[in-house]
Design a protein around this motif. Structure first.
Motif, PDB file in Angstrom:
ATOM      1  N   ARG A 185       0.829  -1.203   0.000  1.00  0.00           N
ATOM      2  CA  ARG A 185       0.000   0.000   0.000  1.00  0.00           C
ATOM      3  C   ARG A 185       0.869   1.263   0.000  1.00  0.00           C
ATOM      4  O   ARG A 185       2.024   1.226   0.445  1.00  0.00           O
ATOM      5  CB  ARG A 185      -0.934   0.003   1.213  1.00  0.00           C
ATOM      6  CG  ARG A 185      -2.000  -1.086   1.150  1.00  0.00           C
ATOM      7  CD  ARG A 185      -2.951  -1.024   2.322  1.00  0.00           C
ATOM      8  NE  ARG A 185      -4.021  -2.008   2.179  1.00  0.00           N
ATOM      9  CZ  ARG A 185      -5.157  -1.792   1.537  1.00  0.00           C
ATOM     10  NH1 ARG A 185      -5.375  -0.592   0.980  1.00  0.00           N
ATOM     11  NH2 ARG A 185      -6.076  -2.724   1.447  1.00  0.00           N
ATOM     12  N   PRO A 186       0.336   2.376  -0.475  1.00  0.00           N
ATOM     13  CA  PRO A 186       1.135   3.607  -0.544  1.00  0.00           C
ATOM     14  C   PRO A 186       1.757   4.002   0.787  1.00  0.00           C
ATOM     15  O   PRO A 186       2.898   4.486   0.827  1.00  0.00           O
ATOM     16  CB  PRO A 186       0.122   4.650  -1.028  1.00  0.00           C
ATOM     17  CG  PRO A 186      -0.874   3.870  -1.818  1.00  0.00           C
ATOM     18  CD  PRO A 186      -0.994   2.553  -1.104  1.00  0.00           C
ATOM     19  N   GLN A 187       1.026   3.811   1.912  1.00  0.00           N
ATOM     20  CA  GLN A 187       1.578   4.228   3.193  1.00  0.00           C
ATOM     21  C   GLN A 187       2.823   3.415   3.563  1.00  0.00           C
ATOM     22  O   GLN A 187       3.719   3.921   4.250  1.00  0.00           O
ATOM     23  CB  GLN A 187       0.526   4.141   4.306  1.00  0.00           C
ATOM     24  CG  GLN A 187      -0.161   2.801   4.465  1.00  0.00           C
ATOM     25  CD  GLN A 187      -1.457   2.732   3.693  1.00  0.00           C
ATOM     26  OE1 GLN A 187      -1.575   3.263   2.594  1.00  0.00           O
ATOM     27  NE2 GLN A 187      -2.460   2.079   4.305  1.00  0.00           N
ATOM     28  N   SER A 188       2.884   2.169   3.118  1.00  0.00           N
ATOM     29  CA  SER A 188       4.081   1.354   3.377  1.00  0.00           C
ATOM     30  C   SER A 188       5.273   1.896   2.605  1.00  0.00           C
ATOM     31  O   SER A 188       6.373   2.006   3.155  1.00  0.00           O
ATOM     32  CB  SER A 188       3.826  -0.108   3.000  1.00  0.00           C
ATOM     33  OG  SER A 188       2.834  -0.677   3.824  1.00  0.00           O
ATOM     34  N   ARG A 213       5.698   4.954   1.579  1.00  0.00           N
ATOM     35  CA  ARG A 213       6.096   6.227   2.182  1.00  0.00           C
ATOM     36  C   ARG A 213       6.894   5.995   3.460  1.00  0.00           C
ATOM     37  O   ARG A 213       7.878   6.693   3.729  1.00  0.00           O
ATOM     38  CB  ARG A 213       4.855   7.089   2.468  1.00  0.00           C
ATOM     39  CG  ARG A 213       4.219   7.700   1.225  1.00  0.00           C
ATOM     40  CD  ARG A 213       3.216   8.776   1.597  1.00  0.00           C
ATOM     41  NE  ARG A 213       2.044   8.214   2.275  1.00  0.00           N
ATOM     42  CZ  ARG A 213       0.951   7.818   1.638  1.00  0.00           C
ATOM     43  NH1 ARG A 213       0.872   7.909   0.316  1.00  0.00           N
ATOM     44  NH2 ARG A 213      -0.085   7.345   2.316  1.00  0.00           N
ATOM     45  N   HIS A 214       6.469   5.020   4.266  1.00  0.00           N
ATOM     46  CA  HIS A 214       7.183   4.705   5.498  1.00  0.00           C
ATOM     47  C   HIS A 214       8.595   4.230   5.195  1.00  0.00           C
ATOM     48  O   HIS A 214       9.560   4.659   5.837  1.00  0.00           O
ATOM     49  CB  HIS A 214       6.416   3.639   6.275  1.00  0.00           C
ATOM     50  CG  HIS A 214       7.172   3.071   7.429  1.00  0.00           C
ATOM     51  ND1 HIS A 214       7.531   3.825   8.533  1.00  0.00           N
ATOM     52  CD2 HIS A 214       7.670   1.816   7.651  1.00  0.00           C
ATOM     53  CE1 HIS A 214       8.207   3.069   9.379  1.00  0.00           C
ATOM     54  NE2 HIS A 214       8.302   1.853   8.868  1.00  0.00           N
ATOM     55  N   SER A 231      10.826   7.131   4.100  1.00  0.00           N
ATOM     56  CA  SER A 231      11.182   8.067   5.171  1.00  0.00           C
ATOM     57  C   SER A 231      12.193   7.475   6.144  1.00  0.00           C
ATOM     58  O   SER A 231      12.876   8.215   6.863  1.00  0.00           O
ATOM     59  CB  SER A 231       9.923   8.493   5.938  1.00  0.00           C
ATOM     60  OG  SER A 231       9.355   7.388   6.629  1.00  0.00           O
ATOM     61  N   GLY A 259       2.475   2.508  -5.236  1.00  0.00           N
ATOM     62  CA  GLY A 259       3.234   3.427  -4.397  1.00  0.00           C
ATOM     63  C   GLY A 259       4.731   3.292  -4.505  1.00  0.00           C
ATOM     64  O   GLY A 259       5.470   4.027  -3.833  1.00  0.00           O
ATOM     65  N   GLN A 290       6.822   6.270  -4.714  1.00  0.00           N
ATOM     66  CA  GLN A 290       7.003   7.088  -3.517  1.00  0.00           C
ATOM     67  C   GLN A 290       8.458   7.051  -3.027  1.00  0.00           C
ATOM     68  O   GLN A 290       8.874   7.915  -2.255  1.00  0.00           O
ATOM     69  CB  GLN A 290       6.084   6.601  -2.390  1.00  0.00           C
ATOM     70  CG  GLN A 290       4.608   6.837  -2.618  1.00  0.00           C
ATOM     71  CD  GLN A 290       4.190   8.271  -2.314  1.00  0.00           C
ATOM     72  OE1 GLN A 290       5.005   9.113  -1.944  1.00  0.00           O
ATOM     73  NE2 GLN A 290       2.920   8.549  -2.479  1.00  0.00           N
ATOM     74  N   ARG A 336      -5.868   2.728  -2.845  1.00  0.00           N
ATOM     75  CA  ARG A 336      -4.549   2.155  -2.570  1.00  0.00           C
ATOM     76  C   ARG A 336      -3.573   2.414  -3.712  1.00  0.00           C
ATOM     77  O   ARG A 336      -2.647   1.631  -3.942  1.00  0.00           O
ATOM     78  CB  ARG A 336      -4.658   0.648  -2.300  1.00  0.00           C
ATOM     79  CG  ARG A 336      -5.391  -0.140  -3.343  1.00  0.00           C
ATOM     80  CD  ARG A 336      -5.505  -1.608  -2.928  1.00  0.00           C
ATOM     81  NE  ARG A 336      -4.213  -2.211  -2.636  1.00  0.00           N
ATOM     82  CZ  ARG A 336      -4.069  -3.452  -2.158  1.00  0.00           C
ATOM     83  NH1 ARG A 336      -5.142  -4.188  -1.895  1.00  0.00           N
ATOM     84  NH2 ARG A 336      -2.874  -3.957  -1.930  1.00  0.00           N
ATOM     85  N   SER A 361      -1.029   5.394  -5.690  1.00  0.00           N
ATOM     86  CA  SER A 361      -0.281   6.645  -5.526  1.00  0.00           C
ATOM     87  C   SER A 361       0.561   6.872  -6.766  1.00  0.00           C
ATOM     88  O   SER A 361       1.410   6.033  -7.113  1.00  0.00           O
ATOM     89  CB  SER A 361       0.615   6.570  -4.284  1.00  0.00           C
ATOM     90  OG  SER A 361       1.408   7.733  -4.176  1.00  0.00           O
TER      91      SER A 361
END
Length: 298
Positions: free
Chosen positions: A51-54, A56-57, A60, A96, A99, A151, A153
């Motif tokens: 997923r995109p949040q993974s 991004r994590h 970062s 993602g 990202q 889901r 990005s």
């Protein structure tokens, strides 16, 4: 030209209290690994669509200058077996992966041991792989809208090249035609050390080298003694400087590659007995002592 020495994955229970300091919370293991190596091979993307949040994590967690290699989905390589992959590729690049931005390194496509070499299958697959972020974004826009709703990005960003590497595991790939096909598409043939279980070829097919060291004797479970690491350090230095080792395990009848300096990515995947992170650090130290200006932090 840069040399990156790292590990494949970072979340392994046996590493806790051995590589990772005792008491380090699990949620900080990525941070610890990200600051220990200049590059890590992300392998969660092989098992499922992330997923995109993974993404991004993960981006970062890594300091500037880090490079993350990304393992392509097994759905494409093992289930679809490189056929009819347009939608799956679009979903993957929409999930993602972009990202990662400037931290995005080579994409690894590992083939199953049962997949035989067929130019009629491999060539169309290679031709569909995006060679830069603009092409990847264009491909991502063709994703499955219903399945990827919420889901996806597709971040805009400067145009950057995207590299690809192919790891083969069937003996039928010992075909000189494979080298020409990969060179035509600029895709690196992975140099895979698997204790003799899978093909080991060292043909140069791109402007970079991609090595996966799975274990010299036992797949995923044997460590590298100093003489074995010295062997790989010599080869990496040779490839990076634009040459080939005199005893390179190349296919017969293949023309030599151009003599250009090359980036080298090397990942240890002998994780079962906690050898990988320590072998990676020892190899880095060997390379840094020979050429500290070109070896990436390890």
């Amino acid at each position: 030209m840069a040399i990156h020495i790292g590990i494949s994955g970072w979340r392994y229970r046996p590493w806790r209290g051995v590589f990772y300091p005792p008491g380090l919370p699990q949620h900080r293991e990525l941070e610890y690994a990200a600051h220990s190596f200049s590059s890590i091979e992300l392998n969660g993307s092989f098992y499922s669509l992330q997923r995109p949040q993974s993404w991004r994590h993960w981006a970062s967690a890594f300091p500037p200058g880090s490079v993350l290699a990304v393992k392509g989905p097994r759905y494409i390589t093992h289930m679809l077996r490189l056929r009819d992959v347009d939608t799956a590729l679009a979903n993957f690049f929409a999930s993602g992966v972009l990202q990662l931005r400037e931290r995005l390194g080579p994409l690894l496509w590992q083939l199953p041991p049962t997949l035989r070499y067929s130019p009629d299958v491999l060539e169309p697959f290679l031709s569909r792989l995006p060679r830069d972020t603009d092409a990847a974004l264009a491909l991502a826009r063709r994703r499955e809208r219903v399945r990827m709703r919420g889901r996806a990005s597709l971040p805009s960003q400067p145009r950057r090249p995207i590299r690809h590497a192919l790891e083969v595991r069937h003996d039928s790939f010992r075909d000189p035609g494979l080298v020409g096909l990969l060179r035509h598409h600029g895709v690196a043939l992975v140099v895979a050390d698997t204790g003799g279980r899978f093909p080991h070829m060292e043909d140069v097919t791109a402007d970079f080298m991609y090595l996966r060291l799975h274990g010299p004797a036992e797949l995923y479970a044997s460590g590298y003694p100093d003489d074995a690491l010295d062997h790989w350090a010599t080869r990496i230095r040779c490839w990076a400087d634009g040459h080939e080792p005199a005893d390179a395990r190349s296919l017969p009848g293949v023309a030599p590659p151009p003599r250009i300096r090359r980036d080298v990515y090397c990942y240890f995947d002998n994780d079962a007995k906690v050898d990988a992170p320590f072998d990676a650090k020892r190899l880095y130290r060997m390379l840094a002592s020979r050429a500290p200006a070109t070896a990436g932090d390890g």
